[in-house]
Design a protein around this motif. Structure first.
Motif, PDB file in Angstrom:
ATOM      1  N   GLN A 151       1.304 -11.917  -2.745  1.00  0.00           N
ATOM      2  CA  GLN A 151       2.463 -12.784  -3.044  1.00  0.00           C
ATOM      3  C   GLN A 151       3.545 -12.902  -2.269  1.00  0.00           C
ATOM      4  O   GLN A 151       4.126 -13.624  -2.178  1.00  0.00           O
ATOM      5  CB  GLN A 151       2.667 -12.530  -4.331  1.00  0.00           C
ATOM      6  CG  GLN A 151       3.504 -13.643  -5.147  1.00  0.00           C
ATOM      7  CD  GLN A 151       2.749 -14.809  -5.301  1.00  0.00           C
ATOM      8  OE1 GLN A 151       1.629 -15.120  -6.013  1.00  0.00           O
ATOM      9  NE2 GLN A 151       3.260 -16.028  -4.693  1.00  0.00           N
ATOM     10  N   GLN A 152       3.695 -11.507  -1.705  1.00  0.00           N
ATOM     11  CA  GLN A 152       5.025 -11.516  -0.865  1.00  0.00           C
ATOM     12  C   GLN A 152       4.613 -12.457   0.477  1.00  0.00           C
ATOM     13  O   GLN A 152       5.475 -13.055   0.926  1.00  0.00           O
ATOM     14  CB  GLN A 152       5.239 -10.034  -0.566  1.00  0.00           C
ATOM     15  CG  GLN A 152       6.386  -9.984   0.526  1.00  0.00           C
ATOM     16  CD  GLN A 152       6.723  -8.376   0.772  1.00  0.00           C
ATOM     17  OE1 GLN A 152       6.007  -7.578   0.464  1.00  0.00           O
ATOM     18  NE2 GLN A 152       7.707  -7.996   1.376  1.00  0.00           N
TER      19      GLN A 152
ATOM     20  N   ASP B  25      -4.480  -6.465  -2.978  1.00  0.00           N
ATOM     21  CA  ASP B  25      -3.029  -5.835  -3.434  1.00  0.00           C
ATOM     22  C   ASP B  25      -2.507  -7.373  -3.864  1.00  0.00           C
ATOM     23  O   ASP B  25      -1.945  -8.190  -2.936  1.00  0.00           O
ATOM     24  CB  ASP B  25      -2.334  -5.196  -2.495  1.00  0.00           C
ATOM     25  CG  ASP B  25      -0.978  -4.534  -3.030  1.00  0.00           C
ATOM     26  OD1 ASP B  25      -0.310  -5.586  -3.735  1.00  0.00           O
ATOM     27  OD2 ASP B  25      -0.785  -3.419  -2.947  1.00  0.00           O
ATOM     28  N   SER B  26      -2.358  -7.817  -5.024  1.00  0.00           N
ATOM     29  CA  SER B  26      -1.632  -9.106  -5.468  1.00  0.00           C
ATOM     30  C   SER B  26      -0.155  -9.066  -5.323  1.00  0.00           C
ATOM     31  O   SER B  26       0.142 -10.112  -4.610  1.00  0.00           O
ATOM     32  CB  SER B  26      -1.968  -9.181  -7.054  1.00  0.00           C
ATOM     33  OG  SER B  26      -1.204  -8.219  -7.805  1.00  0.00           O
ATOM     34  N   LYS B  27       0.422  -7.847  -5.113  1.00  0.00           N
ATOM     35  CA  LYS B  27       1.969  -8.025  -4.819  1.00  0.00           C
ATOM     36  C   LYS B  27       2.214  -8.323  -3.561  1.00  0.00           C
ATOM     37  O   LYS B  27       2.990  -9.051  -3.124  1.00  0.00           O
ATOM     38  CB  LYS B  27       2.671  -6.805  -5.392  1.00  0.00           C
ATOM     39  CG  LYS B  27       2.712  -6.308  -6.981  1.00  0.00           C
ATOM     40  CD  LYS B  27       3.249  -5.344  -7.370  1.00  0.00           C
ATOM     41  CE  LYS B  27       3.569  -5.209  -8.805  1.00  0.00           C
ATOM     42  NZ  LYS B  27       3.991  -3.989  -9.269  1.00  0.00           N
ATOM     43  N   GLN B  28       1.377  -7.491  -2.554  1.00  0.00           N
ATOM     44  CA  GLN B  28       1.577  -7.832  -1.194  1.00  0.00           C
ATOM     45  C   GLN B  28       1.056  -9.382  -0.795  1.00  0.00           C
ATOM     46  O   GLN B  28       1.912  -9.841  -0.082  1.00  0.00           O
ATOM     47  CB  GLN B  28       0.810  -6.734  -0.552  1.00  0.00           C
ATOM     48  CG  GLN B  28       1.547  -5.304  -0.385  1.00  0.00           C
ATOM     49  CD  GLN B  28       0.869  -4.118   0.291  1.00  0.00           C
ATOM     50  OE1 GLN B  28      -0.528  -4.486   0.463  1.00  0.00           O
ATOM     51  NE2 GLN B  28       1.483  -3.427   0.994  1.00  0.00           N
TER      52      GLN B  28
ATOM     53  N   ASP C 115       4.877 -16.065  -0.270  1.00  0.00           N
ATOM     54  CA  ASP C 115       6.336 -16.288  -0.392  1.00  0.00           C
ATOM     55  C   ASP C 115       6.975 -16.372   0.915  1.00  0.00           C
ATOM     56  O   ASP C 115       7.816 -17.507   1.117  1.00  0.00           O
ATOM     57  CB  ASP C 115       7.296 -15.511  -1.196  1.00  0.00           C
ATOM     58  CG  ASP C 115       6.700 -15.328  -2.681  1.00  0.00           C
ATOM     59  OD1 ASP C 115       6.039 -16.456  -3.176  1.00  0.00           O
ATOM     60  OD2 ASP C 115       7.080 -14.352  -3.416  1.00  0.00           O
TER      61      ASP C 115
ATOM     62  N   GLN D   9      -5.458  -8.039 -10.396  1.00  0.00           N
ATOM     63  CA  GLN D   9      -4.699  -7.342  -9.447  1.00  0.00           C
ATOM     64  C   GLN D   9      -5.117  -7.742  -7.963  1.00  0.00           C
ATOM     65  O   GLN D   9      -4.164  -7.146  -7.156  1.00  0.00           O
ATOM     66  CB  GLN D   9      -4.852  -5.843  -9.783  1.00  0.00           C
ATOM     67  CG  GLN D   9      -4.245  -5.183 -11.126  1.00  0.00           C
ATOM     68  CD  GLN D   9      -2.952  -5.829 -11.323  1.00  0.00           C
ATOM     69  OE1 GLN D   9      -1.914  -5.501 -10.609  1.00  0.00           O
ATOM     70  NE2 GLN D   9      -2.774  -6.360 -12.633  1.00  0.00           N
TER      71      GLN D   9
ATOM     72  N   ALA E 121      -3.185 -14.066  -6.153  1.00  0.00           N
ATOM     73  CA  ALA E 121      -1.791 -14.810  -5.939  1.00  0.00           C
ATOM     74  C   ALA E 121      -1.926 -15.925  -6.126  1.00  0.00           C
ATOM     75  O   ALA E 121      -3.016 -16.356  -5.543  1.00  0.00           O
ATOM     76  CB  ALA E 121      -1.050 -14.049  -4.752  1.00  0.00           C
TER      77      ALA E 121
END
Length: 332
Positions: free
Chosen positions: A288-289, A283-286, A292, A109, A112
């Motif tokens: 990765q965002q 925070d993997s999602k942030q 990107d 988690q 990224a």
């Protein structure tokens, strides 16, 4: 594996000791990573000096280091979306550092995938700083078209936060030494204020958001340029009760930090402003965002100096001196 160890807190010496340790085992939710590069940051020295032990009470000794780039060589049974051979980067979980080692076990988690166009050294410069910016934007609840002032934008944080803020659709104002103006404006900052010639308080008002990277008296000054109802996030100010609540700290620490940050909270309350203190978390999602955004715009972080792992202590001392124009990285 070779690893850099923090054995005890020391306010006067940021050097770490090197040891040979077993390669770490992983849980079902972790990946085992062969380290390629690691970022060296002020927070690493803050931890060594014991300056964050009220926030994160580490049980020493620990393997030090907070962000790294590596290749996945093993995965836990529960890990999805990654495979062996993937190049990943991470800001390691607050309670489990370990970037300054040849191998690391990391919670999935926190990771990224690294954009393919970035070198290992460039990628190592990104996780902690990019996540700090993304989490600041989240706290500020930024909206496109609004104005943000990022103080001291000529340093490593500004180099990351300014292009990310532009990608969020913000109008970006920053300040710093005039000799760095051209470099910062190339990051697409809309306005640059040379602090040697102009006091930003005299030329700015009703700014929607502020990210304070300076601390001290500058934190209080930045409330003056913030609009009524605006929000300020500080990287260097005092932790407050809101921070303790977000971090889910024990009750006595909530009381302690409420008292510590009360002056800034009262200052903000005079004009219905909001004050936040930030200590960046994994925070993997942030991440990765942010990755990107970097890939879409082909952004390259500024890497000022690269050292081999064997010269980690030289890198830590260099960071301790401040006045960085870019990020400091070690390679394995």
């Amino acid at each position: 594996m070779k690893a850099a160890i923090l054995n005890q807190y020391n306010k006067k010496d940021v050097n770490l000791s090197f040891s040979n340790l077993p390669t770490p085992d992983i849980t079902a939710d972790q990946v085992l990573v062969k380290s390629l590069a690691a970022g060296v940051n002020p927070v690493d020295n803050m931890i060594t000096k014991g300056e964050v032990k009220l926030i994160i009470p580490y049980h020493l000794p620990i393997v030090a280091g907070n962000k790294l780039v590596g290749e996945i060589i093993d995965l836990g049974a529960n890990v999805k979306g990654f495979q062996k051979g993937d190049r990943i980067f991470a800001r390691l979980p607050l309670n489990h550092p370990g970037a300054f080692a040849e191998f690391a076990a990391i919670d999935s988690q926190a990771i990224a995938k690294v954009p393919a166009y970035l070198s290992n050294e460039e990628a190592a410069a990104i996780p902690l700083t990019a996540l700090t910016a993304m989490q600041a934007f989240e706290l500020l609840n930024v909206q496109p078209g609004k104005r943000i002032f990022i103080s001291g934008g000529t340093g490593g944080f500004g180099g990351m936060a300014i292009p990310l803020a532009k990608a969020m659709g913000l109008y970006v104002i920053t300040n710093g030494s005039g000799r760095n103006a051209e470099r910062v404006l190339k990051l697409c900052a809309d306005e640059f204020i040379d602090y040697r010639q102009t006091d930003y308080v005299k030329v700015l008002k009703d700014v929607d958001y502020v990210i304070d990277t300076l601390g001290g008296q500058e934190t209080a000054k930045q409330f003056q340029i913030l609009k009524q109802g605006g929000s300020l996030v500080s990287l260097k100010g005092m932790p407050n009760g809101d921070f303790a609540k977000r971090m889910q700290l024990p009750f006595f620490k909530k009381i302690l930090f409420s008292l510590a940050g009360s002056r800034l909270d009262k200052m903000a309350a005079k004009r219905q402003q909001k004050y936040f203190f930030i200590f960046v978390h994994a925070d993997s999602k942030q991440l990765q965002q942010a990755a990107d955004i970097f890939e879409k715009q082909s952004l390259h972080p500024v890497v000022e100096q690269i050292y081999p792992f064997s010269e980690l202590n030289t890198a830590l001392q260099k960071v301790a001196q401040g006045h960085a124009k870019g990020k400091t990285v070690i390679t394995f």
